[in-house]
Design a protein around this motif. Structure first.
Motif, PDB file in Angstrom:
ATOM      1  N   LYS A   1     -12.829   4.590 108.646  1.00  0.00           N
ATOM      2  CA  LYS A   1     -12.604   5.204 109.949  1.00  0.00           C
ATOM      3  C   LYS A   1     -12.985   6.681 109.904  1.00  0.00           C
ATOM      4  CE  LYS A   1      -8.709   2.402 111.570  1.00  0.00           C
ATOM      5  NZ  LYS A   1      -9.372   1.896 112.790  1.00  0.00           N
TER       6      LYS A   1
ATOM      7  N   MET B   1      -2.809   5.961 111.681  1.00  0.00           N
ATOM      8  CA  MET B   1      -2.907   4.596 111.158  1.00  0.00           C
ATOM      9  C   MET B   1      -1.740   4.231 110.236  1.00  0.00           C
ATOM     10  SD  MET B   1      -5.070   2.740 112.566  1.00  0.00           S
ATOM     11  CE  MET B   1      -4.892   3.484 114.177  1.00  0.00           C
TER      12      MET B   1
ATOM     13  N   GLY C   1      -6.717  -6.511 110.753  1.00  0.00           N
ATOM     14  CA  GLY C   1      -5.467  -7.064 111.277  1.00  0.00           C
ATOM     15  C   GLY C   1      -5.576  -8.560 111.472  1.00  0.00           C
TER      16      GLY C   1
ATOM     17  N   THR D   1      -0.873  -4.105 116.332  1.00  0.00           N
ATOM     18  CA  THR D   1      -1.690  -2.959 116.756  1.00  0.00           C
ATOM     19  C   THR D   1      -3.127  -3.341 116.427  1.00  0.00           C
ATOM     20  OG1 THR D   1      -1.237  -2.063 114.565  1.00  0.00           O
ATOM     21  CG2 THR D   1       0.090  -1.198 116.386  1.00  0.00           C
TER      22      THR D   1
ATOM     23  N   GLY E   1      -8.474  -0.981 119.162  1.00  0.00           N
ATOM     24  CA  GLY E   1      -8.655   0.232 119.954  1.00  0.00           C
ATOM     25  C   GLY E   1      -9.097  -0.138 121.375  1.00  0.00           C
TER      26      GLY E   1
HETATM   27  N1  BES Z   1      -5.495  -0.785 113.653  1.00  0.00           N
HETATM   28  C1  BES Z   1      -6.768  -0.795 114.289  1.00  0.00           C
HETATM   29  C2  BES Z   1      -6.657  -0.800 115.808  1.00  0.00           C
HETATM   30  C3  BES Z   1      -6.276   0.504 116.450  1.00  0.00           C
HETATM   31  C4  BES Z   1      -7.185   1.536 116.539  1.00  0.00           C
HETATM   32  C5  BES Z   1      -5.045   0.645 117.033  1.00  0.00           C
HETATM   33  C6  BES Z   1      -6.825   2.714 117.170  1.00  0.00           C
HETATM   34  C7  BES Z   1      -4.699   1.815 117.686  1.00  0.00           C
HETATM   35  C8  BES Z   1      -5.598   2.856 117.739  1.00  0.00           C
HETATM   36  C9  BES Z   1      -7.531  -2.038 113.895  1.00  0.00           C
HETATM   37  O1  BES Z   1      -7.334  -2.480 112.604  1.00  0.00           O
HETATM   38  C10 BES Z   1      -8.970  -1.709 114.008  1.00  0.00           C
HETATM   39  O2  BES Z   1      -9.429  -0.881 113.270  1.00  0.00           O
HETATM   40  N2  BES Z   1      -9.666  -2.359 114.920  1.00  0.00           N
HETATM   41  C11 BES Z   1     -11.044  -2.096 115.150  1.00  0.00           C
HETATM   42  C12 BES Z   1     -11.741  -3.408 115.358  1.00  0.00           C
HETATM   43  C13 BES Z   1     -13.232  -3.310 115.388  1.00  0.00           C
HETATM   44  C14 BES Z   1     -13.747  -2.927 114.020  1.00  0.00           C
HETATM   45  C15 BES Z   1     -13.805  -4.636 115.822  1.00  0.00           C
HETATM   46  C16 BES Z   1     -11.159  -1.217 116.388  1.00  0.00           C
HETATM   47  O3  BES Z   1     -10.390  -1.410 117.334  1.00  0.00           O
HETATM   48  O4  BES Z   1     -12.006  -0.322 116.379  1.00  0.00           O
END
Ligand code: BES
Ligand code: MN
Ligand code: ZN
Length: 492
Positions: A274, A282, A347, A371, A374
């Motif tokens: 990230k 996170m 997740g 969670t 995003g």
């Molecule tokens: N934990 C994150 C989702 C998240 C991001 C929650 C920001 C709250 C705020 C999850 O594990 C994640 O990284 N999801 C990615 C998925 C993507 C790679 C398809 C996302 O949402 O960017």
């Protein structure tokens, strides 16, 4: 903080502080009118110093003819617009003012205001939860300038005694404790709140309330074949834990509801690292797991007549020499294979194995809380959690419970049409579905592991915590989950 139900008149109530509401344009509530009359117009006289906007407050002292030393006036906004949100805001503002004052005991003549068609039990639950929320603080990691403990020990809600309201009170106090537990776990940083810490917390709850508990270790997960879960945990120095907490408050024959909570104690994204800005947030990526522990604790504490099993897969998503790589293919507990195109979509990888594991409990329904995306924050912001379900009856139950708890959700589609976004040239499916409808394709991924279940998925990415100055865990959706289980067991 103790809440009690007692029918009192505001002018004679012997409380350190009485709280009464006034609407905008000087419209007094019944309680405010009573205080005004007994004090020969002191409330009306004070109104020029109070806007009456929702949440505005004004403290009056030593009013003639009033037993209480202090009277806190709280603005309720326009009378025609007074509804759920204004009720909660007014209670929260009153609580904040009481906190500031250091009041020891208060009588809340706001609690009994009619809110649309809501029954009094709703007011009781909301008043308790909003007050406890306002008094919550997390300063265990600060060594200096700790504010003194909040002084408010007793709050009277002015209703006639009634067994249903007493039950609402018990329920709300336990829910507030459960939500506070979830908040504490969320707020703890990832160097302290590790998977092991979560497992130890679950064991503590189990000991305190005599619940069943199993914690599966890495070798157990290997034996079972949880290839997806293990692929996320690979690079972390923290051992993964798979937590199962069981509360049986209903008969043996009643099939349980299984709650599955995402427990990523820190999500760096892994090799799909990230960006660094706000990555600290996170640490909240275990909020689903925390809400599951908080909910089971609440239900056990109030001795609810439900059978519930909390499942919390917990691990840390780190980069490193052992980390999963984009393109890696893993075999899930279900036997289906997944091509990990993005290690930040972790997740769903721990949840899919946990959902398959949940089948063994022959559940009546399974609800996962995560969670997860995003994209859900983009879609719904910080107001509603995203709801997805393969069973509309279950979705409706959750929607109604969410509205009741004022811990709201908004249902999103789970149509087959979206499934093609998950196709992979090298495995049964990919773990990402591209940019369009990111929270839907995440849910569609999970749907492939819940074909045998009545299942719902709640994406709490936007609601589990607040950012900015108010940064911190919200404890959502503990109020929703508790309400759902109680309503499901027939307790409206
Ligand atoms: N934990 C994150 C989702 C998240 C991001 C929650 C920001 C709250 C705020 C999850 O594990 C994640 O990284 N999801 C990615 C998925 C993507 C790679 C398809 C996302 O949402 O960017
Ligand atoms: Mn991620
Ligand atoms: Zn995550």
């Amino acid at each position: 903080m103790e809440f009690s139900i007692k029918k009192l008149a505001p002018e004679t109530a012997k409380a350190g502080c009485i709280v009464v509401g006034v609407h905008q344009a000087g419209e007094l509530t019944q309680a405010a009118r009573a205080v005004d009359q007994a004090s020969k117009g002191a409330v009306r006289a004070a109104l020029r110093d109070l806007s009456g906007k929702t949440g505005s407050t004004l403290l009056l002292r030593g009013l003639p003819g009033i037993a209480a030393e202090r009277v806190l006036l709280v603005g309720l906004g326009e009378r025609e617009e007074f509804a759920e949100a204004a009720f909660r805001d007014a209670v929260r503002a009153a609580a904040a003012a009481l906190k500031e004052l250091g009041a020891k005991d208060a009588a809340l003549f706001l609690a009994d205001l009619k809110v649309g068609s809501r029954p009094s039990a709703w007011n009781v639950r909301q008043a308790v939860l909003a007050t406890r929320e306002a008094f919550y603080r997390f300063d265990e990691l600060k060594t200096q300038k700790k504010p003194p403990d909040p002084a408010l020990v007793s709050v009277i809600l002015p209703f006639s005694p009634d067994s249903q309201l007493e039950q609402a009170l018990t329920e709300a106090a336990a829910t507030a404790d459960g939500a506070a537990l979830a908040r504490n776990l969320g707020n703890l940083p990832a160097n302290l709140c590790t998977p092991t810490y979560l497992a130890d917390e679950a064991k503590k709850i189990a000991r305190q309330f005599k619940l069943g508990i199993d914690v599966l270790e890495r070798r157990d997960m290997e034996k079972l074949g949880m290839g997806a879960m293990l692929s996320v945990a690979r690079a972390s120095h923290q051992p993964p834990k798979f937590i199962v907490l069981r509360y049986s408050g209903a008969g043996k024959s009643a099939r349980p509801v299984v709650l599955v909570g995402k427990g990523i104690t820190f999500d760096t994204g892994g090799i799909s690292l990230k960006p660094s800005s706000e990555m600290d947030e996170m640490k909240f990526d275990m909020s689903g797991a925390a809400s599951v522990l908080g909910t089971v604790r609440a239900l056990a504490a109030m001795k609810a007549p439900v059978n519930v099993i909390g499942v919390a897969p917990a691990c840390e998503n780190m980069p490193g020499g052992h980390a999963s790589r984009p393109g890696d293919v893993v075999t899930t507990l279900s036997g289906q294979t997944v091509e990990i195109l993005n290690t930040d979509a972790e997740g769903r990888l721990i949840l899919c194995d946990a959902l398959t594991y949940a089948e063994r409990f022959k559940p009546e329904a399974v609800v996962d809380i995560a969670t997860l995306t995003g994209a859900c924050v983009v879609a719904l912001g910080h107001v509603a959690s995203g709801l997805f379900s393969n069973d509309q009856t279950l979705a409706d139950e959750i929607r109604e419970a969410a509205d009741d708890a004022w811990d709201r959700v908004w249902q999103m589609p789970l149509w087959e049409d979206y499934q093609e976004q998950l196709r992979s040239n090298f495995a049964d499916m990919a773990n990402i579905g591209g940019r369009p409808a990111g929270s839907v394709t995440a849910a569609c991924f999970l749907a492939r592991f819940t074909r045998k279940l009545r299942w719902a998925h709640i994406d709490i990415a936007g609601t589990a915590w607040k950012s900015g100055r108010e940064k911190g865990s919200t404890g959502r959706p503990v109020p929703l989950l508790v309400r759902f289980l109680l309503r499901h067991a027939g307790r409206k």
